[in-house]
Design a protein around this motif. Structure first.
Motif, mmCIF file in Angstrom:
data_model
loop_
_atom_site.group_PDB
_atom_site.id
_atom_site.type_symbol
_atom_site.label_atom_id
_atom_site.label_comp_id
_atom_site.label_asym_id
_atom_site.label_seq_id
_atom_site.Cartn_x
_atom_site.Cartn_y
_atom_site.Cartn_z
ATOM 1 N N ALA A 24 0.826 -1.381 -0.203
ATOM 2 C CA ALA A 24 0.051 0.172 0.096
ATOM 3 C C ALA A 24 1.168 1.449 -0.340
ATOM 4 N N GLY A 25 2.657 1.507 0.299
ATOM 5 C CA GLY A 25 2.818 1.971 0.811
ATOM 6 C C GLY A 25 3.391 2.490 -0.562
ATOM 7 N N TRP A 27 1.446 3.737 -3.142
ATOM 8 C CA TRP A 27 0.356 5.137 -3.533
ATOM 9 C C TRP A 27 0.289 5.769 -1.866
ATOM 10 N N TYR A 28 0.555 5.110 -0.773
ATOM 11 C CA TYR A 28 0.321 5.624 0.185
ATOM 12 C C TYR A 28 1.694 5.776 0.875
ATOM 13 N N TRP A 30 3.371 7.188 3.810
ATOM 14 C CA TRP A 30 1.965 6.833 5.569
ATOM 15 C C TRP A 30 2.269 5.183 5.646
ATOM 16 N N ALA A 31 2.077 4.827 4.440
ATOM 17 C CA ALA A 31 1.966 3.281 5.115
ATOM 18 C C ALA A 31 3.412 2.488 5.221
ATOM 19 N N GLU A 80 6.848 11.048 6.809
ATOM 20 C CA GLU A 80 5.444 10.280 6.401
ATOM 21 C C GLU A 80 4.812 9.743 7.530
ATOM 22 N N ASN A 83 1.892 12.319 8.474
ATOM 23 C CA ASN A 83 1.288 12.611 6.919
ATOM 24 C C ASN A 83 -0.007 11.652 6.739
ATOM 25 N N ILE A 84 -0.570 11.056 7.495
ATOM 26 C CA ILE A 84 -1.914 10.028 7.136
ATOM 27 C C ILE A 84 -3.071 10.958 6.725
ATOM 28 N N PHE A 85 -3.604 11.037 5.811
ATOM 29 C CA PHE A 85 -4.915 11.585 5.320
ATOM 30 C C PHE A 85 -4.313 12.835 4.716
#
Length: 85
Positions: A24-25, A27-28, A30-31, A80, A83-85
Motif C-alpha cells: 500500500a505504501g 500509493w500511500y 505513510w503506509a 511520512e 502525513n496520514i490523510f
C-alpha cells in the motif's frame, strides 16, 4: 522448545499485514513508514524470542537482518509518519 501452533499463525498474520502495508505504501507513503514500525517491532520481538529459546546465531540472524532492513525503511520514510490523510 517449540512454540504453540496458534503463536505461529498469529505471527504469520502480523507479517502479512505488514507486507500488505508495504505494498500500500506504493500509493500511500505513510503506509510504508508504519509498515517499517510494525515489521521492525515484530522482528525485534522475534530476536528476543530466539534469544530466550537459546537458538544459535544462525537461527537468530534472519530476524536481526530484517529488523535492520525495517529500521532503514522507517528512517527513509520517517517524515511520512505524520502525513496520514
Amino acid at each position: 522448545m517449540g512454540s504453540p501452533r496458534d503463536f505461529r499463525v498469529v505471527t504469520g498474520i502480523v507479517q502479512l499485514v505488514g507486507a500488505a502495508a508495504l505494498i500500500a505504501g506504493y500509493w500511500y507513503g505513510w503506509a510504508t513508514a508504519w509498515a517499517g514500525v510494525w515489521l521492525g517491532i515484530t522482528m525485534l520481538v522475534a530476536c528476543f524470542v530466539h534469544l530466550k529459546a537459546r537458538d544459535t546465531f544462525g537461527k537468530t540472524a534472519p530476524a536481526l537482518v530484517f529488523a535492520a532492513l525495517n529500521i532503514i525503511v522507517l528512517s527513509i520514510n520517517a517524515n511520512e509518519l505524520t502525513n496520514i490523510f
